[in-house]
Design a protein around this motif. Structure first.
Motif, mmCIF file in Angstrom:
data_model
loop_
_atom_site.group_PDB
_atom_site.id
_atom_site.type_symbol
_atom_site.label_atom_id
_atom_site.label_comp_id
_atom_site.label_asym_id
_atom_site.label_seq_id
_atom_site.Cartn_x
_atom_site.Cartn_y
_atom_site.Cartn_z
ATOM 1 N N SER A 64 0.768 -1.168 -0.058
ATOM 2 C CA SER A 64 0.090 0.017 0.126
ATOM 3 C C SER A 64 0.907 1.185 0.012
ATOM 4 N N ILE A 65 0.375 2.246 -0.547
ATOM 5 C CA ILE A 65 1.148 3.510 -0.576
ATOM 6 C C ILE A 65 0.089 4.590 -0.174
ATOM 7 N N THR A 66 0.534 5.353 0.857
ATOM 8 C CA THR A 66 -0.359 5.961 1.721
ATOM 9 C C THR A 66 -0.227 7.462 1.884
ATOM 10 N N GLY A 67 -0.763 8.320 2.394
ATOM 11 C CA GLY A 67 -0.600 9.672 2.531
ATOM 12 C C GLY A 67 -0.365 10.510 1.274
ATOM 13 N N LEU A 68 -1.162 10.286 0.227
ATOM 14 C CA LEU A 68 -1.010 10.853 -0.895
ATOM 15 C C LEU A 68 -1.597 12.145 -1.002
ATOM 16 N N ILE A 69 -1.169 13.173 -1.785
ATOM 17 C CA ILE A 69 -1.860 14.349 -1.843
ATOM 18 C C ILE A 69 -2.086 14.636 -3.459
ATOM 19 N N HIS A 70 -2.691 15.762 -3.616
ATOM 20 C CA HIS A 70 -3.160 16.065 -5.034
ATOM 21 C C HIS A 70 -1.825 16.178 -5.888
ATOM 22 N N GLY A 71 -1.977 15.453 -7.035
ATOM 23 C CA GLY A 71 -0.803 15.542 -8.084
ATOM 24 C C GLY A 71 -0.748 14.275 -8.766
ATOM 25 N N THR A 72 0.178 14.119 -9.411
ATOM 26 C CA THR A 72 0.499 12.929 -10.416
ATOM 27 C C THR A 72 1.883 12.366 -9.819
ATOM 28 N N TYR A 73 1.859 11.092 -9.461
ATOM 29 C CA TYR A 73 3.012 10.276 -8.888
ATOM 30 C C TYR A 73 3.325 9.304 -10.038
ATOM 31 N N VAL A 74 4.612 9.028 -10.125
ATOM 32 C CA VAL A 74 4.867 7.706 -10.631
ATOM 33 C C VAL A 74 5.736 7.037 -9.770
ATOM 34 N N PHE A 75 5.498 5.922 -9.463
ATOM 35 C CA PHE A 75 6.163 4.709 -8.814
ATOM 36 C C PHE A 75 6.692 3.634 -9.500
ATOM 37 N N ARG A 76 8.020 3.292 -9.012
ATOM 38 C CA ARG A 76 8.725 2.058 -9.962
ATOM 39 C C ARG A 76 8.918 0.810 -9.163
ATOM 40 N N LEU A 77 8.773 -0.325 -9.603
ATOM 41 C CA LEU A 77 9.095 -1.559 -9.186
ATOM 42 C C LEU A 77 10.175 -2.041 -9.736
ATOM 43 N N THR A 78 11.194 -2.395 -9.065
ATOM 44 C CA THR A 78 12.391 -2.975 -9.729
ATOM 45 C C THR A 78 12.620 -4.446 -9.025
ATOM 46 N N VAL A 79 12.856 -5.315 -9.935
ATOM 47 C CA VAL A 79 13.000 -6.669 -9.512
ATOM 48 C C VAL A 79 14.243 -7.133 -9.854
ATOM 49 N N THR A 80 15.125 -8.036 -8.942
ATOM 50 C CA THR A 80 16.262 -8.437 -9.346
ATOM 51 C C THR A 80 16.244 -9.958 -9.248
ATOM 52 N N ASP A 81 17.055 -10.683 -10.290
ATOM 53 C CA ASP A 81 17.020 -12.263 -10.319
ATOM 54 C C ASP A 81 18.144 -12.715 -9.336
ATOM 55 N N ASN A 82 18.166 -13.994 -9.652
ATOM 56 C CA ASN A 82 19.200 -14.723 -8.680
ATOM 57 C C ASN A 82 20.636 -14.474 -9.104
ATOM 58 N N GLN A 83 20.925 -13.803 -10.326
ATOM 59 C CA GLN A 83 22.072 -13.486 -10.728
ATOM 60 C C GLN A 83 22.626 -12.242 -10.857
ATOM 61 N N GLY A 84 21.549 -11.298 -10.264
ATOM 62 C CA GLY A 84 21.807 -9.800 -10.039
ATOM 63 C C GLY A 84 21.562 -9.104 -11.093
ATOM 64 N N ALA A 85 20.869 -9.807 -12.157
ATOM 65 C CA ALA A 85 20.193 -8.661 -13.285
ATOM 66 C C ALA A 85 19.081 -8.069 -12.622
ATOM 67 N N THR A 86 18.519 -6.964 -13.151
ATOM 68 C CA THR A 86 17.448 -6.318 -12.895
ATOM 69 C C THR A 86 16.436 -5.887 -14.012
ATOM 70 N N GLY A 87 15.334 -5.620 -13.568
ATOM 71 C CA GLY A 87 14.111 -5.153 -14.590
ATOM 72 C C GLY A 87 13.213 -4.191 -13.940
ATOM 73 N N TYR A 88 12.702 -3.198 -14.439
ATOM 74 C CA TYR A 88 11.686 -2.332 -13.626
ATOM 75 C C TYR A 88 10.548 -2.111 -14.649
ATOM 76 N N ASP A 89 9.509 -1.694 -13.998
ATOM 77 C CA ASP A 89 8.330 -1.261 -14.505
ATOM 78 C C ASP A 89 7.714 -0.065 -13.853
ATOM 79 N N ASP A 90 7.217 0.858 -14.336
ATOM 80 C CA ASP A 90 6.654 1.872 -13.831
ATOM 81 C C ASP A 90 5.193 2.178 -13.513
ATOM 82 N N ILE A 91 4.425 2.497 -12.437
ATOM 83 C CA ILE A 91 2.923 2.828 -12.695
ATOM 84 C C ILE A 91 2.895 4.315 -12.194
ATOM 85 N N GLN A 92 1.798 4.768 -12.804
ATOM 86 C CA GLN A 92 1.203 6.137 -12.638
ATOM 87 C C GLN A 92 -0.126 6.299 -11.563
#
Length: 240
Positions: free
Chosen positions: A212-240
């Motif tokens: 959960s993401i709380t305490g939001l105020i008026h505006g547009t946010y972009v949050f990013r989810l970064t995932v890391t695999d078992n060999q240390g490589a990463t990937g990400y995706d954003d949500i608005q």
């Protein structure tokens, strides 16, 4: 000369004179050591003369031993290794080294095949076996093999932060349901961060796939989810 006679003067007990009464003969069954054999000749009036010959029998040559080093595993894009070989000879010295490929893909390059240690470059995915052959100062050889495993390049994981969301105050919190996938391994960690938007917010569980993401105020946010695999490589995706 009326007769010939070969006899042993000194040396080990093991031997056989094949034709002791002839001028020339083979002597067989010799063992390590130093022999002295005597040829006695007698003439037609019974007088004799003799001469000795020394036969030195050296021990059999002990073949050398090779050590090609420990097996190795690399992962592309790393495509080269260094192999550190060695050789020993109990009764002499190592005269030469030679690296060759025994099995594996056709693509490779042995930089210094006549050296004890060498780099091997240009490797591709697969399992190679390379052989180090050592030759001693008497021409005997010994060998040892080393296995080089080249794994495919790691495929980076993919992240899914979920669908964009819109809320209206006084509602000031959302739940984001993220996920990650890895084609050649597993996801070891998740991290939620803010990319842009107002400074006021709280990510309840930033290390969870869903939070959960709380305490939001008026505006547009972009949050990013970064995932890391078992060999240390990463990937990400954003949500608005």
């Amino acid at each position: 000369i009326a007769s010939y006679a070969w006899t042993k003067v000194s040396g080990p007990a093991a031997y056989t004179i094949a034709s002791p009464a002839t001028a020339s003969t083979s002597i067989t069954g010799l063992v390590q050591g130093t022999y002295v054999f005597r040829l006695t000749v007698t003439d037609n009036q019974g007088a004799t003369g003799y001469d000795d010959v020394q036969i030195t029998v050296n021990a059999a040559n002990v073949a050398p031993t090779a050590n090609a080093g420990a097996d190795q595993t690399i992962q592309l894009p790393v495509n080269s290794v260094t192999v550190n070989g060695s050789g020993t000879d109990a009764d002499g010295s190592i005269a030469s080294y030679a690296w060759t490929k025994v099995s594996g893909p056709a693509t490779y390059n042995i930089t210094s095949p006549a050296a004890a240690s060498t780099s091997i470059t240009g490797l591709v995915q697969g399992t190679y076996v390379f052989r180090l052959t050592v030759t001693d100062n008497q021409g005997a050889t010994g060998y040892d093999d080393v296995q080089i495993t080249v794994n495919a390049a790691n495929v980076a994981p993919t992240a899914n932060a979920g669908a964009d969301q819109t809320i209206q105050l006084p509602v000031n919190s959302v739940t984001v349901n993220g996920s990650g996938a890895d084609a050649d391994g597993s996801i070891t960690s998740y991290v939620w961060t803010k990319v842009s938007g107002p400074a006021t917010y709280t990510i309840s569980n930033p290390a969870s796939a869903s939070t959960s993401i709380t305490g939001l105020i008026h505006g547009t946010y972009v949050f990013r989810l970064t995932v890391t695999d078992n060999q240390g490589a990463t990937g990400y995706d954003d949500i608005q």
